[in-house]
Motif scaffolding. Structure first.
Motif, PDB file in Angstrom:
ATOM      1  N   ALA A   1       0.831  -1.218   0.000  1.00 27.85           N
ATOM      2  CA  ALA A   1       0.000   0.000   0.000  1.00 27.85           C
ATOM      3  C   ALA A   1       0.861   1.262   0.000  1.00 27.85           C
ATOM      4  O   ALA A   1       0.452   2.300  -0.497  1.00 27.85           O
ATOM      5  N   CYS A   2       2.078   1.158   0.557  1.00 29.91           N
ATOM      6  CA  CYS A   2       2.986   2.317   0.568  1.00 29.91           C
ATOM      7  C   CYS A   2       3.683   2.495  -0.777  1.00 29.91           C
ATOM      8  O   CYS A   2       4.454   3.439  -0.959  1.00 29.91           O
ATOM      9  N   GLY A   3       3.495   1.543  -1.686  1.00 28.80           N
ATOM     10  CA  GLY A   3       4.094   1.682  -3.019  1.00 28.80           C
ATOM     11  C   GLY A   3       5.526   1.187  -3.087  1.00 28.80           C
ATOM     12  O   GLY A   3       6.267   1.529  -4.007  1.00 28.80           O
ATOM     13  N   ILE A   4       5.937   0.373  -2.117  1.00 21.71           N
ATOM     14  CA  ILE A   4       7.313  -0.125  -2.089  1.00 21.71           C
ATOM     15  C   ILE A   4       7.537  -1.145  -3.204  1.00 21.71           C
ATOM     16  O   ILE A   4       8.620  -1.262  -3.762  1.00 21.71           O
ATOM     17  N   GLY A   5       6.519  -1.884  -3.543  1.00 23.63           N
ATOM     18  CA  GLY A   5       6.642  -2.881  -4.615  1.00 23.63           C
ATOM     19  C   GLY A   5       5.475  -3.840  -4.573  1.00 23.63           C
ATOM     20  O   GLY A   5       4.566  -3.674  -3.754  1.00 23.63           O
ATOM     21  N   SER A   6       5.525  -4.835  -5.463  1.00 24.38           N
ATOM     22  CA  SER A   6       4.459  -5.838  -5.478  1.00 24.38           C
ATOM     23  C   SER A   6       4.638  -6.748  -4.266  1.00 24.38           C
ATOM     24  O   SER A   6       5.669  -6.695  -3.585  1.00 24.38           O
TER      25      SER A   6
ATOM     26  N   GLY B   1      15.831   2.567   6.042  1.00 22.26           N
ATOM     27  CA  GLY B   1      16.073   3.687   6.949  1.00 22.26           C
ATOM     28  C   GLY B   1      15.075   4.831   6.828  1.00 22.26           C
ATOM     29  O   GLY B   1      15.096   5.772   7.619  1.00 22.26           O
ATOM     30  N   GLN B   2      14.159   4.739   5.840  1.00 23.10           N
ATOM     31  CA  GLN B   2      13.193   5.842   5.654  1.00 23.10           C
ATOM     32  C   GLN B   2      11.847   5.456   6.264  1.00 23.10           C
ATOM     33  O   GLN B   2      11.297   4.397   5.935  1.00 23.10           O
ATOM     34  N   VAL B   3      11.368   6.308   7.184  1.00 22.11           N
ATOM     35  CA  VAL B   3      10.099   5.983   7.844  1.00 22.11           C
ATOM     36  C   VAL B   3       8.950   6.127   6.846  1.00 22.11           C
ATOM     37  O   VAL B   3       8.863   7.121   6.116  1.00 22.11           O
ATOM     38  N   LEU B   4       8.092   5.117   6.821  1.00 24.66           N
ATOM     39  CA  LEU B   4       6.966   5.133   5.871  1.00 24.66           C
ATOM     40  C   LEU B   4       5.711   5.627   6.583  1.00 24.66           C
ATOM     41  O   LEU B   4       5.353   5.095   7.629  1.00 24.66           O
ATOM     42  N   GLY B   5       5.107   6.629   6.002  1.00 26.04           N
ATOM     43  CA  GLY B   5       3.808   7.068   6.533  1.00 26.04           C
ATOM     44  C   GLY B   5       2.779   6.134   5.925  1.00 26.04           C
ATOM     45  O   GLY B   5       2.920   5.753   4.765  1.00 26.04           O
ATOM     46  N   TYR B   6       1.782   5.759   6.692  1.00 22.40           N
ATOM     47  CA  TYR B   6       0.759   4.912   6.117  1.00 22.40           C
ATOM     48  C   TYR B   6       0.106   5.668   4.974  1.00 22.40           C
ATOM     49  O   TYR B   6      -0.211   6.836   5.123  1.00 22.40           O
ATOM     50  N   GLU B   7       0.005   4.988   3.826  1.00 15.13           N
ATOM     51  CA  GLU B   7      -0.538   5.635   2.639  1.00 15.13           C
ATOM     52  C   GLU B   7       0.232   6.896   2.291  1.00 15.13           C
ATOM     53  O   GLU B   7      -0.339   7.953   2.112  1.00 15.13           O
ATOM     54  N   GLN B   8       1.521   6.740   2.284  1.00 14.60           N
ATOM     55  CA  GLN B   8       2.351   7.861   1.814  1.00 14.60           C
ATOM     56  C   GLN B   8       1.896   8.209   0.384  1.00 14.60           C
ATOM     57  O   GLN B   8       1.739   9.367   0.041  1.00 14.60           O
ATOM     58  N   PHE B   9       1.671   7.165  -0.384  1.00 16.90           N
ATOM     59  CA  PHE B   9       1.222   7.369  -1.755  1.00 16.90           C
ATOM     60  C   PHE B   9      -0.209   6.870  -1.918  1.00 16.90           C
ATOM     61  O   PHE B   9      -0.576   5.840  -1.360  1.00 16.90           O
ATOM     62  N   VAL B  10      -0.985   7.614  -2.688  1.00 17.59           N
ATOM     63  CA  VAL B  10      -2.361   7.189  -2.979  1.00 17.59           C
ATOM     64  C   VAL B  10      -2.552   7.202  -4.501  1.00 17.59           C
ATOM     65  O   VAL B  10      -1.908   7.981  -5.207  1.00 17.59           O
TER      66      VAL B  10
END
Ligand code: URA
Length: 242
Positions: free
Chosen positions: A9-14, A52-61
């Motif tokens: 959901a954060c768009g990191i990958g499949s 090392g980068q903090v992911l915000g939930y739903e950084q990307f929509v």
């Protein structure tokens, strides 16, 4: 929720890519390295980081909009309603923008996101993202037109890459036809200009697909929805979801 679902959901990958990234020990939940996607996380309380980068939930929509006619493919316009005006508050807060442009009178599939890298990749000529348009034409397109599209239409300012023209229906009495046109580029008024170069006129234009995304036929004009996990996976497999 499951950690792998959160990362997709954060768009990191499949999901498959995420599994590998977890194995490579690139993900931390709070201060511990976590390698199993099944791990349950609380996305509102846990600090989850990737490389090392903090992911915000739903950084990307990601939104699919069935763009209606009369609306501008921009995020602000003094005189006209924009595609962003059609979306919800989350989209506005997250500074979503359209991936590429459709003319004001063009309808159909418009991807909207705040993932700049995805937008860049989708629009990059190197990625060869096919776009299929349905066009209602005044005039009859012919097999010669199909060949000319295949050879690359020469316009005043540039020569188009080979494009596919498929004649879906033709009405010789009314001298109109319905065609599907597949192009890879997205130059200003490209489809309309390609058709005009063959002496015919586009009277209605609708985008049906963009890369692996297909316009959801359940979306009425002006309606939108978030991309599904399957669609995000398809974008990742297409190598445009970074
Ligand atoms: N080609 C056009 O001419 N117009 C659009 O909106 C998209 C492609």
């Amino acid at each position: 929720m499951r950690l792998d679902k959160f990362l997709v959901a954060c768009g990191i990958g499949s999901r498959t890519e995420v599994k590998l990234l977890l194995k490579k020990k690139t993900v931390r939940v709070n201060d511990s390295i976590v390698t199993s996607g099944k791990t349950q996380v609380d996305e509102t309380a846990d600090t989850i980081s990737y490389q090392g980068q903090v992911l915000g939930y739903e950084q990307f929509v990601y939104y699919m909009l069935n763009k209606p006619s009369g609306v501008i493919s921009a995020t602000e316009d003094k005189a006209h309603k924009t595609v962003l005006d059609l979306l919800d508050d989350t989209a506005k807060k997250k500074q979503v923008f359209p991936v590429g442009r459709l003319d004001r009178d063009t309808t159909g599939l418009l991807l909207m996101t705040n993932n700049g890298a995805l937008a860049h990749a989708m629009l990059s000529p190197k990625k060869h993202v096919d776009k299929v348009y349905e066009a209602q034409i005044a005039g009859l397109m012919t097999p010669e037109d199909v060949e000319a599209f295949e050879a690359g239409i020469v316009l005043e300012d540039f020569t188009c890459q080979p494009a596919k023209l498929a004649i879906i229906t033709s009405d010789s009495k009314k001298e109109t036809c319905l065609v599907h046109i597949t192009i890879r580029e997205g130059k200003f008024h490209q489809v309309k200009r390609m058709v005009a170069s063959r002496g015919k006129t586009v009277v209605q234009l609708k985008r049906l697909t963009m890369g692996p995304l297909k316009l959801d036929d359940k979306l009425a004009l002006g309606a939108y929805r978030r991309l599904t996990e399957k669609e995000l996976e398809a974008l990742a497999a297409f190598d445009v979801l970074l």
